[in-house]
Design a protein around this motif. Sequence first.
Motif, PDB file in Angstrom:
ATOM      1  N   ALA A 169       0.823  -1.206   0.000  1.00 34.95           N
ATOM      2  CA  ALA A 169       0.000   0.000   0.000  1.00 34.95           C
ATOM      3  C   ALA A 169       0.856   1.254   0.000  1.00 34.95           C
ATOM      4  CB  ALA A 169      -0.936  -0.008   1.208  1.00 34.95           C
ATOM      5  N   ALA A 170       1.945   1.238   0.751  1.00 34.23           N
ATOM      6  CA  ALA A 170       2.839   2.397   0.771  1.00 34.23           C
ATOM      7  C   ALA A 170       3.505   2.609  -0.580  1.00 34.23           C
ATOM      8  CB  ALA A 170       3.896   2.199   1.861  1.00 34.23           C
ATOM      9  N   ARG A 171       3.714   1.538  -1.307  1.00 34.74           N
ATOM     10  CA  ARG A 171       4.456   1.625  -2.559  1.00 34.74           C
ATOM     11  C   ARG A 171       3.576   1.980  -3.755  1.00 34.74           C
ATOM     12  NH1 ARG A 171       5.367  -2.895  -5.494  1.00 34.74           N
ATOM     13  NH2 ARG A 171       5.211  -4.203  -3.625  1.00 34.74           N
ATOM     14  N   VAL A 172       2.322   1.466  -3.801  1.00 39.48           N
ATOM     15  CA  VAL A 172       1.536   1.624  -5.030  1.00 39.48           C
ATOM     16  C   VAL A 172       0.360   2.589  -4.900  1.00 39.48           C
ATOM     17  CG1 VAL A 172       2.178  -0.694  -5.785  1.00 39.48           C
ATOM     18  CG2 VAL A 172       0.007  -0.354  -4.553  1.00 39.48           C
ATOM     19  N   GLY A 173       0.054   3.053  -3.678  1.00 44.60           N
ATOM     20  CA  GLY A 173      -1.023   4.028  -3.518  1.00 44.60           C
ATOM     21  C   GLY A 173      -2.388   3.535  -3.957  1.00 44.60           C
ATOM     22  N   PRO A 174      -2.904   2.466  -3.343  1.00 38.39           N
ATOM     23  CA  PRO A 174      -4.195   1.918  -3.777  1.00 38.39           C
ATOM     24  C   PRO A 174      -5.365   2.774  -3.314  1.00 38.39           C
ATOM     25  CG  PRO A 174      -3.435   0.756  -1.840  1.00 38.39           C
ATOM     26  CD  PRO A 174      -2.327   1.695  -2.231  1.00 38.39           C
ATOM     27  N   LYS A 175      -6.485   2.616  -3.995  1.00 40.42           N
ATOM     28  CA  LYS A 175      -7.725   3.239  -3.552  1.00 40.42           C
ATOM     29  C   LYS A 175      -8.585   2.269  -2.758  1.00 40.42           C
ATOM     30  CE  LYS A 175      -9.886   6.401  -5.961  1.00 40.42           C
ATOM     31  NZ  LYS A 175     -10.692   7.098  -7.014  1.00 40.42           N
ATOM     32  N   LEU A 176      -8.493   0.970  -3.062  1.00 45.18           N
ATOM     33  CA  LEU A 176      -9.412  -0.013  -2.502  1.00 45.18           C
ATOM     34  C   LEU A 176      -8.683  -1.311  -2.192  1.00 45.18           C
ATOM     35  CD1 LEU A 176     -12.430  -0.972  -2.000  1.00 45.18           C
ATOM     36  CD2 LEU A 176     -12.440  -1.671  -4.409  1.00 45.18           C
ATOM     37  N   LEU A 177      -9.053  -1.934  -1.072  1.00 42.52           N
ATOM     38  CA  LEU A 177      -8.653  -3.297  -0.746  1.00 42.52           C
ATOM     39  C   LEU A 177      -9.909  -4.155  -0.751  1.00 42.52           C
ATOM     40  CD1 LEU A 177      -6.848  -5.608   0.444  1.00 42.52           C
ATOM     41  CD2 LEU A 177      -7.412  -4.679   2.712  1.00 42.52           C
ATOM     42  N   TYR A 178      -9.887  -5.243  -1.510  1.00 47.49           N
ATOM     43  CA  TYR A 178     -11.004  -6.181  -1.544  1.00 47.49           C
ATOM     44  C   TYR A 178     -10.557  -7.502  -0.925  1.00 47.49           C
ATOM     45  CZ  TYR A 178     -14.254  -9.706  -3.129  1.00 47.49           C
ATOM     46  OH  TYR A 178     -15.139 -10.757  -3.151  1.00 47.49           O
ATOM     47  N   LEU A 179     -11.382  -8.029  -0.008  1.00 49.65           N
ATOM     48  CA  LEU A 179     -11.057  -9.327   0.575  1.00 49.65           C
ATOM     49  C   LEU A 179     -12.310 -10.028   1.091  1.00 49.65           C
ATOM     50  CD1 LEU A 179      -9.241  -8.807   4.028  1.00 49.65           C
ATOM     51  CD2 LEU A 179     -10.716  -7.127   2.947  1.00 49.65           C
ATOM     52  N   VAL A 180     -12.200 -11.354   1.187  1.00 49.46           N
ATOM     53  CA  VAL A 180     -13.234 -12.223   1.762  1.00 49.46           C
ATOM     54  C   VAL A 180     -12.585 -12.842   3.001  1.00 49.46           C
ATOM     55  CG1 VAL A 180     -14.834 -14.141   1.360  1.00 49.46           C
ATOM     56  CG2 VAL A 180     -14.104 -12.705  -0.562  1.00 49.46           C
ATOM     57  N   PRO A 181     -12.710 -12.207   4.165  1.00 49.27           N
ATOM     58  CA  PRO A 181     -11.906 -12.643   5.308  1.00 49.27           C
ATOM     59  C   PRO A 181     -12.401 -13.897   6.012  1.00 49.27           C
ATOM     60  CG  PRO A 181     -13.200 -10.715   5.888  1.00 49.27           C
ATOM     61  CD  PRO A 181     -13.414 -10.949   4.427  1.00 49.27           C
ATOM     62  N   THR A 182     -13.644 -14.318   5.768  1.00 53.28           N
ATOM     63  CA  THR A 182     -14.192 -15.470   6.477  1.00 53.28           C
ATOM     64  C   THR A 182     -14.555 -16.569   5.492  1.00 53.28           C
ATOM     65  OG1 THR A 182     -15.091 -13.972   8.170  1.00 53.28           O
ATOM     66  CG2 THR A 182     -15.937 -16.219   8.133  1.00 53.28           C
ATOM     67  N   PHE A 183     -13.893 -17.733   5.631  1.00 45.72           N
ATOM     68  CA  PHE A 183     -14.112 -18.888   4.754  1.00 45.72           C
ATOM     69  C   PHE A 183     -13.963 -18.466   3.298  1.00 45.72           C
ATOM     70  CE2 PHE A 183     -17.274 -19.587   8.357  1.00 45.72           C
ATOM     71  CZ  PHE A 183     -16.307 -20.113   9.196  1.00 45.72           C
ATOM     72  N   GLN A 184     -12.823 -17.924   3.003  1.00 48.69           N
ATOM     73  CA  GLN A 184     -12.570 -17.241   1.729  1.00 48.69           C
ATOM     74  C   GLN A 184     -12.811 -18.151   0.531  1.00 48.69           C
ATOM     75  OE1 GLN A 184      -9.313 -17.372  -0.344  1.00 48.69           O
ATOM     76  NE2 GLN A 184      -9.200 -15.297  -1.138  1.00 48.69           N
ATOM     77  N   ASN A 185     -13.285 -17.550  -0.523  1.00 48.56           N
ATOM     78  CA  ASN A 185     -13.369 -18.177  -1.838  1.00 48.56           C
ATOM     79  C   ASN A 185     -12.157 -17.686  -2.635  1.00 48.56           C
ATOM     80  OD1 ASN A 185     -14.066 -19.150  -4.351  1.00 48.56           O
ATOM     81  ND2 ASN A 185     -16.062 -18.149  -4.445  1.00 48.56           N
ATOM     82  N   PRO A 186     -11.221 -18.583  -3.008  1.00 54.70           N
ATOM     83  CA  PRO A 186     -11.362 -20.026  -3.167  1.00 54.70           C
ATOM     84  C   PRO A 186     -10.765 -20.892  -2.055  1.00 54.70           C
ATOM     85  CG  PRO A 186      -9.430 -19.317  -4.359  1.00 54.70           C
ATOM     86  CD  PRO A 186     -10.019 -18.073  -3.735  1.00 54.70           C
ATOM     87  N   THR A 187     -10.089 -20.334  -1.065  1.00 51.27           N
ATOM     88  CA  THR A 187      -9.244 -21.161  -0.202  1.00 51.27           C
ATOM     89  C   THR A 187      -9.928 -21.688   1.044  1.00 51.27           C
ATOM     90  OG1 THR A 187      -8.417 -19.280   1.086  1.00 51.27           O
ATOM     91  CG2 THR A 187      -7.227 -19.835  -0.954  1.00 51.27           C
ATOM     92  N   GLY A 188     -11.068 -21.128   1.443  1.00 46.31           N
ATOM     93  CA  GLY A 188     -11.705 -21.537   2.691  1.00 46.31           C
ATOM     94  C   GLY A 188     -11.040 -20.982   3.937  1.00 46.31           C
ATOM     95  N   ARG A 189     -10.007 -20.162   3.783  1.00 50.04           N
ATOM     96  CA  ARG A 189      -9.264 -19.638   4.944  1.00 50.04           C
ATOM     97  C   ARG A 189     -10.059 -18.545   5.664  1.00 50.04           C
ATOM     98  NH1 ARG A 189      -4.107 -18.612   1.017  1.00 50.04           N
ATOM     99  NH2 ARG A 189      -3.295 -20.747   0.938  1.00 50.04           N
TER     100      ARG A 189
END
Length: 407
Positions: A169-189
Motif C-alpha cells: 500500500a505504501a508503494r503503489v497508492g491503492p484506492k481499494l482493498l477487496y477481501l473475503v476474510p471469512t471462509f474465503q473463496n477459493p481457499t476456505g481460509r
Amino acid sequence: MTDPAQSVSTVPAPGLASRAARTGSSPVRDILALTARPEVISFAGGLPAPELFDAEGIADAFRHVLAEQPRRALQYSPTDGDPQLRATVAARATARGLATAADDLIVTTGSQQGLTLLTTALLEPGDVVLVEDPCYLAALQIFSLAGARVVPVPTDDEGLDPEALDEIAARVGPKLLYLVPTFQNPTGRTLPEERRAAVASVAARRGLWIAEDDPYGELRFEGEPVPWIASFPGAEDRTALLGSFSKVMAPGLRLGWLRAPAGLRRACVIAKQAADLHSSTVDQAAAARYLAVADLDAHLVRVREAYRARRDALLGGLGGALPAGSRWNRPAGGMFVWATLPAGYDATALLPGVVRHDVAYVPGAPFFAGPPDAAAMRLSFVTHPPEEIGEGLVRLGAALREARPAG
C-alpha cells in the motif's frame, strides 16, 4: 433494375469496448457448463445443496405477499430496498456485533451487484485495487471491466499478510482493498482477529477503502465467530460490507445487501438507479415475509450440520484420491477446500481427463492475480451428500492415477 442490396456499401460496426475485450469469461462458469450432465459428481461449483432449501417456506412467503399485497409486491419500489427487509438485515447485523440501522443498507441484486456498485462509485480507470492472492474470481472480472490495476497481496494459511499489505500500500497508492476474510473463496481460509485489526490499521494509515465480502460467515461449523473488519478501529468510516442471501436462503432469489458509510452509500444508490432502478420488488417482499415468520437460525443449524458432514467426507477421502505429497486445508466453515498437488502436476491440464471420469474440480490458477500456482485446485464440498462425495473421490483418484505430471 439494380438490386438495392447490391448497391449498398457497408462499414463494419464499431468494435467492443476495450474493457469487454480484455475481460474473459469465468472459468468456473465455463466448467459448470461443461459438467452439467447429471452423472457428473462436481466439486467445481459453489452451488448450495438444493435439497436443503426451505422451498415450502419460501413458497409460502411468495403466496402471502401475492395474496395480501399484490399491488405493492408487483410495483416499482425504492432503489435502496424494501424497508422491512433492510430493518431485518440491520437487526441481524447488529446481533452479530456491528451496530447497523436500516438506513445504513442497500438491498442489491446479489452481493455481486454490491461489489459492482462499489466499483462504479469508487474507481477510475487505472486506480489500484489490492486483492488477496488467490482471490474470488468474479471480483477480478469486475475490476478488469472497471479498468482498475489489480495488485495481489501475498497470503499464507491464515489469509492475507498485513505486513505485506502495508508495504504494498505504501508503494503503489491503492484506492481499494477487496477481501473475503471469512471462509474465503477459493481457499476456505479465515483471517484471524489480530490480522483483521492490523488490516483496519493499515487502511486508516494508508488512506484506502475496504470492501469486506461476507457471503459465507453464517456457515461456521466449529470455532468462535470472528468480528467483521468493519467493526475494528480505523475501519468504521472506510469499510463497505457485503452480504448475501444466496448461501443462507437460496441463490435464485438474487438478493444481497451492502452496508457503507453515508457518502459512499449515496453514490452506490445512484449507481444502482442507473443499473436496474431497484432489485425485484416481489423477491424482496417475499424475503422480508420469510424472515419475519420463519426461523432462519434453526434452518441454518440444519444447513451447517449437513455441510459439516460433507466437509468431513471430502477431507476423509482426499488422502486416497490425491497423489502422495499433496496438501490441503481444513476450513472451519464455508464451502471450499483448497488443495495443492505435488510439483509437476498441472491441475488445468489434468481437468479434461478428470471430467471424462464424470468428476470435476476447479483449477486454482485462474484465481491468482499474481503468478499462478498450477498445482492448486478448489474443491467444493456442499453440493453432494457424503456418499456421492465418496464416489466422486474414487473417480478423481482413478483419473489422477492415470495422469502423468506435466514436464
